[in-house]
Design an enzyme around this catalytic site. Structure first.
Site, PDB file in Angstrom:
ATOM      1  N   ASP A 174       5.079  -6.362   7.491  1.00 26.69           N
ATOM      2  CA  ASP A 174       4.025  -5.402   7.154  1.00 26.69           C
ATOM      3  C   ASP A 174       2.834  -5.538   8.091  1.00 26.69           C
ATOM      4  O   ASP A 174       2.211  -4.544   8.453  1.00 26.69           O
ATOM      5  CB  ASP A 174       3.573  -5.605   5.706  1.00 26.69           C
ATOM      6  CG  ASP A 174       2.416  -4.675   5.356  1.00 26.69           C
ATOM      7  OD1 ASP A 174       2.645  -3.461   5.317  1.00 26.69           O
ATOM      8  OD2 ASP A 174       1.293  -5.170   5.153  1.00 26.69           O
ATOM      9  N   SER A 196       3.806  -1.025   1.898  1.00 28.73           N
ATOM     10  CA  SER A 196       2.868  -1.982   2.490  1.00 28.73           C
ATOM     11  C   SER A 196       2.136  -2.756   1.406  1.00 28.73           C
ATOM     12  O   SER A 196       2.074  -3.996   1.428  1.00 28.73           O
ATOM     13  CB  SER A 196       1.871  -1.232   3.384  1.00 28.73           C
ATOM     14  OG  SER A 196       0.873  -2.104   3.881  1.00 28.73           O
ATOM     15  N   LYS A 200       3.384  -7.001  -0.165  1.00 26.62           N
ATOM     16  CA  LYS A 200       2.485  -8.166  -0.184  1.00 26.62           C
ATOM     17  C   LYS A 200       2.226  -8.631  -1.614  1.00 26.62           C
ATOM     18  O   LYS A 200       2.181  -9.839  -1.883  1.00 26.62           O
ATOM     19  CB  LYS A 200       1.166  -7.829   0.520  1.00 26.62           C
ATOM     20  CG  LYS A 200       1.308  -7.572   2.015  1.00 26.62           C
ATOM     21  CD  LYS A 200      -0.028  -7.511   2.716  1.00 26.62           C
ATOM     22  CE  LYS A 200      -0.850  -6.279   2.344  1.00 26.62           C
ATOM     23  NZ  LYS A 200      -0.313  -5.042   2.901  1.00 26.62           N
TER      24      LYS A 200
END
Length: 436
Positions: A174, A196, A200
């Site tokens: 990413d 994205s 995370k």
């Protein structure tokens, strides 16, 4: 399809050019093809220009649910996953898609921690008109954003909240793809935004997640339909990964609170923790706290009561000190200020969030490139919000900067983006919808 590496060896039977053509022509990518593509890009086997072409193909053609799930999983699999299962309290995190004056993380993390949850808040830096949480906190003397995994776990156990930079080991694909999207005009793609953010957050290892999806001129999503699609995509990704996820759609046509910048937003967050602050910041902080506590299974405490009790302020002070900061140190003050005043009596009917964000950015509060420095003292203070009655000559907006040469362009950004009329505008609710 066959792809050869530099040694002339076939690599897992996929070819980047063929995959680009499939997506360009509206086809569907198989999960193993996506896994190869993302993994290959993280390893440097797929070139930047090839991934740029794929990002543009996704921008125009999109990803279906299965593709988006596979894309996000592949991004997660390029790095490590954190594990908070050993903590003595449940974990829950919040992510905002970004806006102007959005300092909510600052009072929210210690408030939720004071209520009994652990908040592993991995945050970012600002780029363009949207401010970054880490930039704001770095206005506090000594505070540091970079923590090791061990330091993060210790802070969560001791204090209950940590706000820090994501380590390089979390979804490294990413990191590369985000930088590429920023220079190729593909930032606004809903599937690329969703993957994205969620790659995370899932890799971070939080037990539950609450999303604050901003809608309006100062947000990435300008209309409710786009924001709803983004929220639904992210909620589905969280659910599929076993992370209970919900989203609030919140309005970002005008700045949140009365401060936009770095030190000025820290000061406003401290006001909220002290039991004051602007009503919209307080209301959204409490609404998100309630959502987070419900997700964490904590139902015996009202965050509004704790905010007024001072317990959240105690956690804030500990949170800052654990990361090297001095909560009692004076915040940076600007060397130069400029005030915009009302040109007539009436009601402020418009104060465009994007214009305020761009003005703060031009004053030095933000950056055009990731490597640019920011001014801790730069920003904007608002003296009125839409719906407020004003008089001719009354201060409306005060600009803060350490570089007076920046003021003319900041004023230019604001010109024509605030309006005063004879009648007050209708007030719109801050929270538009909830998606779960």
């Amino acid at each position: 399809m066959a792809n050869q590496n530099d040694a002339g060896q076939t690599v897992r039977g996929f070819d980047a050019q063929e995959l680009i053509k499939i997506k360009r022509d509206g086809g569907v990518l198989a999960p193993d093809a996506i896994d190869w593509l993302i993994g290959g890009y993280a390893r440097g086997e797929v070139a930047d220009e090839q991934m740029s072409a794929m990002a543009m193909a996704v921008f125009f053609r999109g990803l279906d649910d299965a593709e988006l799930s596979a894309w996000t999983t592949a991004m997660i699999n390029t790095g490590e996953r954190m594990d908070f299962s050993g903590l003595s309290r449940p974990t829950v995190d919040k992510h905002s898609t970004g806006g102007v004056g959005d300092k909510i993380t600052l009072p929210l993390a210690p408030l939720v921690a004071a209520c009994g949850a652990a908040v592993p808040q991995l945050s970012g830096r600002g780029l363009g008109h949207t401010g970054g949480t880490l930039d704001k906190l770095e206005a506090i003397a000594g505070w540091r954003a970079e923590l090791s995994n061990a330091e993060m776990l210790a802070g969560l156990e001791e204090v209950g909240a940590v706000v820090c930079a994501a380590g390089s080991g979390l979804a490294p694909a990413d990191r590369r793809l985000y930088a590429l999207r920023d220079v190729t005009g593909t930032v606004e793609s809903i599937p690329l935004i969703a993957s994205s953010i969620m790659s995370k957050k899932i890799a971070e290892g939080t037990g539950a997640l609450v999303l604050d999806v901003k809608v309006g001129s100062g947000a990435f999503m300008r209309d409710i339909d786009s924001a709803t699609r983004l929220a639904r995509a992210m909620v589905a990704l969280g659910r599929d990964a076993g992370v209970p996820t919900s989203a609030l759609l919140t309005r970002m046509d005008t700045p949140l609170g009365l401060a936009a910048g770095n030190a000025v937003e820290v000061a406003e967050a401290v006001e909220v923790l002290a039991g004051g602050g602007p009503a919209d910041v307080v209301d959204l902080t409490v609404a998100l706290a309630r959502e987070m506590l419900a997700a964490a299974g904590i139902s015996d405490v009202d965050p509004a009561d704790l905010l007024n009790s001072g317990r959240a302020m105690d956690v804030w002070r500990k949170m800052i000190m654990v990361q090297g900061g001095d909560p009692d140190a004076p915040l940076p003050q600007p060397r130069d200020t400029e005030t915009v005043r009302a040109d007539r009596d009436g009601y402020l009917t418009e104060l465009d969030a994007l214009a305020v964000g761009v003005a703060a950015w031009r004053l030095g509060a933000g950056r055009a490139r990731k490597e640019d420095p920011v001014q801790a003292a730069a920003g904007i203070l608002l003296h009125a919000k839409p719906g407020d009655q004003v008089t001719a000559g009354q201060p409306l907006i005060t600009l803060h900067t350490d570089d007076p040469a920046r003021i003319p362009r900041a004023l230019q950004a604001l010109d024509g983006h605030w309006q005063i009329a004879d009648t007050a505008p209708a007030r719109s609710p801050l929270i538009i919808d909830r998606i779960a």
